[in-house]
Motif scaffolding. Structure first.
Motif, short mmCIF file in Angstrom:
data_model
loop_
_atom_site.label_atom_id
_atom_site.label_comp_id
_atom_site.label_asym_id
_atom_site.label_seq_id
_atom_site.Cartn_x
_atom_site.Cartn_y
_atom_site.Cartn_z
N ASP A 54 6.97 -10.65 7.04
CA ASP A 54 6.45 -11.24 8.28
C ASP A 54 5.29 -12.16 7.94
N GLU A 55 5.12 -13.21 8.71
CA GLU A 55 3.89 -14.01 8.62
C GLU A 55 2.85 -13.32 9.47
N ILE A 56 1.65 -13.10 8.93
CA ILE A 56 0.70 -12.22 9.62
C ILE A 56 -0.55 -12.92 10.13
N THR A 57 -0.70 -14.22 9.90
CA THR A 57 -1.93 -14.88 10.35
C THR A 57 -1.76 -15.60 11.68
N GLY A 58 -0.54 -16.06 11.96
CA GLY A 58 -0.32 -16.86 13.17
C GLY A 58 -0.83 -18.27 13.05
N ARG A 59 -1.24 -18.67 11.84
CA ARG A 59 -1.78 -20.02 11.63
C ARG A 59 -0.67 -20.99 11.23
N LYS A 60 -0.95 -22.27 11.39
CA LYS A 60 0.01 -23.29 10.94
C LYS A 60 -0.20 -23.62 9.48
N ARG A 61 -1.42 -23.43 8.99
CA ARG A 61 -1.72 -23.69 7.58
C ARG A 61 -2.32 -22.43 6.97
N ASN A 62 -2.28 -22.35 5.63
CA ASN A 62 -2.84 -21.20 4.90
C ASN A 62 -2.29 -19.87 5.43
N LYS A 63 -1.01 -19.84 5.60
CA LYS A 63 -0.36 -18.63 6.12
C LYS A 63 -0.34 -17.53 5.05
N ALA A 64 -0.26 -16.30 5.52
CA ALA A 64 -0.09 -15.15 4.62
C ALA A 64 1.12 -14.36 5.09
N PHE A 65 1.86 -13.83 4.13
CA PHE A 65 3.10 -13.12 4.42
C PHE A 65 3.01 -11.69 3.89
N ALA A 66 3.49 -10.75 4.67
CA ALA A 66 3.42 -9.33 4.32
C ALA A 66 4.82 -8.75 4.16
N TYR A 67 4.99 -7.96 3.12
CA TYR A 67 6.22 -7.22 2.90
C TYR A 67 6.15 -6.02 3.85
N ARG A 68 6.77 -6.17 5.00
CA ARG A 68 6.50 -5.32 6.16
C ARG A 68 6.68 -3.83 5.89
N GLN A 69 7.88 -3.43 5.48
CA GLN A 69 8.15 -2.00 5.34
C GLN A 69 7.38 -1.39 4.18
N TYR A 70 7.19 -2.16 3.12
CA TYR A 70 6.41 -1.70 1.98
C TYR A 70 4.98 -1.38 2.43
N LEU A 71 4.38 -2.30 3.16
CA LEU A 71 3.02 -2.11 3.63
C LEU A 71 2.94 -0.93 4.60
N ALA A 72 3.99 -0.76 5.41
CA ALA A 72 4.00 0.35 6.37
C ALA A 72 4.01 1.69 5.65
N ILE A 73 4.79 1.80 4.57
CA ILE A 73 4.85 3.05 3.81
C ILE A 73 3.49 3.32 3.15
N LEU A 74 2.92 2.30 2.54
CA LEU A 74 1.65 2.47 1.86
C LEU A 74 0.52 2.82 2.84
N SER A 75 0.63 2.33 4.07
CA SER A 75 -0.47 2.48 5.04
C SER A 75 -0.41 3.78 5.82
N GLU A 76 0.61 4.59 5.62
CA GLU A 76 0.73 5.83 6.38
C GLU A 76 -0.49 6.71 6.17
N GLY A 77 -1.12 7.09 7.27
CA GLY A 77 -2.31 7.93 7.20
C GLY A 77 -3.59 7.19 6.88
N ALA A 78 -3.50 5.87 6.66
CA ALA A 78 -4.65 5.10 6.23
C ALA A 78 -5.27 4.25 7.32
N GLN A 79 -4.96 4.58 8.58
CA GLN A 79 -5.58 3.85 9.68
C GLN A 79 -7.04 4.31 9.81
N PRO A 80 -7.96 3.38 10.15
CA PRO A 80 -9.37 3.76 10.29
C PRO A 80 -9.54 4.90 11.30
N LEU A 81 -10.54 5.73 11.07
CA LEU A 81 -10.81 6.85 11.96
C LEU A 81 -11.30 6.36 13.31
#
Length: 386
Positions: free
Chosen positions: A359-386
């Motif tokens: 997914d593109e995650i910045t919403g910008r027209k330039r200097n966009k960043a892309f995230a490997y969605r499911q990979y990041l979701a697995i890694l982030s499990e339990g890692a949401q800020p308190l």
């Protein structure tokens, strides 16, 4: 049975007297009471650690797993101390993009990664786990950001306290600075003792509590105390790589974690702490094994989907490989890392977006960043800020 784990001394600050706790040297006296339940929990934890070692040994590239696992641990350990970063924030920070939280929060997490990698590098080179190494790691932990003014790399020369506006009204006051040399020398000796009847897994558990009780630095004690666990397990041979981190367990059971630490100091309940610790090791090692296996399945599935994309397959697979190492990437970075042209990278990313892989995650027209969605979701499990 109540066990005496230290003694109180009277100290003063700003003219006000308070009671500070000086822990007795380890191992506990009288010795630990190992009942069948405690022994069974320790055995389950050791089996889980063995399974984790086995999984990390058969990974096609251990670095792929450890790079982000280390970062998740850094994130979780820092969240326990109150930071509000997410894994995406840290990865964007490392990619020189603006994170969505205060910069000091994400810098603290980055410092933790730096401290851990420094400590592990020193151990791999044959340097012993020692007070000197702990000071070096502390310097890395606090060298930038909010902790930079809290004497990085130096043991404290003044009193600290936990909970409350002042030492005389605190929940707990660690030993005064003049008692630190003796306490720390005894702790360092315990790291390396082999004739005291304490098994390696228990040694890591006891040393963590002792370090937190001594609280040798002005800041960063909690994060460094959690780092100490993985260093001791690796030095004892229970881990090949830094693939076990207990911060998620401590974060989700934070109240019980602090209660167990206090119970050791107040009544000598080392056994209660060990039960909690062994359960955490077994659960955390099992979660790490599951995470590694899920990631391998995800990568295999997505590679197969990309192979079926026709003439774009070769380039898309190159991009996929890079994003297994860094799940957030810009077109500019992918051009640098793959040697592909910018239009080729853009087309490959478009295909991966179409397939729901990135997914593109910045919403910008330039200097966009892309995230490997499911990979990041697995890694982030339990890692949401308190």
């Amino acid at each position: 049975m109540t066990r005496i784990t230290g003694h109180y001394v009277t100290s003063t600050m700003n003219g006000l007297a308070h009671q500070a706790f000086v822990p007795s040297a380890l191992p506990p006296d009288p010795p630990l009471r190992v009942d069948p339940l405690l022994d069974d929990l320790r055995e389950r934890a050791l089996i889980a650690l063995g399974e984790l070692k086995g999984v990390t040994r058969v990974l096609p590239d251990t670095r792929l797993f450890l790079y982000h696992y280390v970062r998740k641990e850094a994130l979780l350990s820092s969240q326990i101390e109150g930071t509000q970063s997410s894994l995406s924030d840290l990865l964007l920070f490392e990619m020189d993009e603006a994170p969505g939280v205060p910069i000091d929060d994400v810098r603290e997490v980055s410092n933790y990664v730096d401290a851990l990698e420094h400590g592990l590098g020193r151990l791999r080179s044959g340097f012993p786990l020692s007070l000197r190494l702990i000071r070096e790691m502390h310097e890395h932990l606090l060298r930038r950001g909010r902790g930079a003014a809290k004497a990085p790399g130096e043991f404290r020369r003044s009193s600290v306290w936990i909970g409350g506006p002042s030492p005389d009204r605190a929940q707990f006051v660690p030993p005064p600075a003049e008692h630190l040399p003796d306490c720390l020398r005894a702790l360092e000796a315990f790291f390396h003792a082999r004739d005291d009847g304490v098994p390696p897994l228990a040694r890591a558990a006891l040393a963590h509590v002792q370090f937190e009780t001594i609280h040798p630095f002005l800041d960063g004690n909690g994060r460094l105390g959690r780092l100490l666990i993985v260093l001791l397990l690796r030095e004892a041979g229970l881990l090949d790589e830094p693939s076990l981190y207990l911060s998620l367990y401590f974060k989700t059971r934070r109240e019980e974690y602090y209660e167990r630490l206090n119970a050791v100091r107040s009544s000598g309940d080392w056994e209660g702490w060990l039960r909690f610790f062994y359960e955490g090791v077994a659960a955390t090692a099992g979660q790490a094994v599951d995470t590694a296996q899920r990631l391998l399945r995800l990568f295999d599935t997505d590679r197969q989907r990309l192979r079926e994309t026709g003439r774009l397959a070769g380039n898309a697979l190159q991009l996929h490989e890079r994003m297994t190492y860094h799940p957030i990437r810009s077109i500019h970075r992918l051009v640098e890392e793959t040697g592909l042209t910018k239009p080729t990278v853009a087309r490959g990313l478009e295909k991966m977006i179409e397939l729901g892989i990135v997914d593109e995650i910045t919403g910008r027209k330039r200097n966009k960043a892309f995230a490997y969605r499911q990979y990041l979701a697995i890694l982030s499990e339990g890692a949401q800020p308190l």
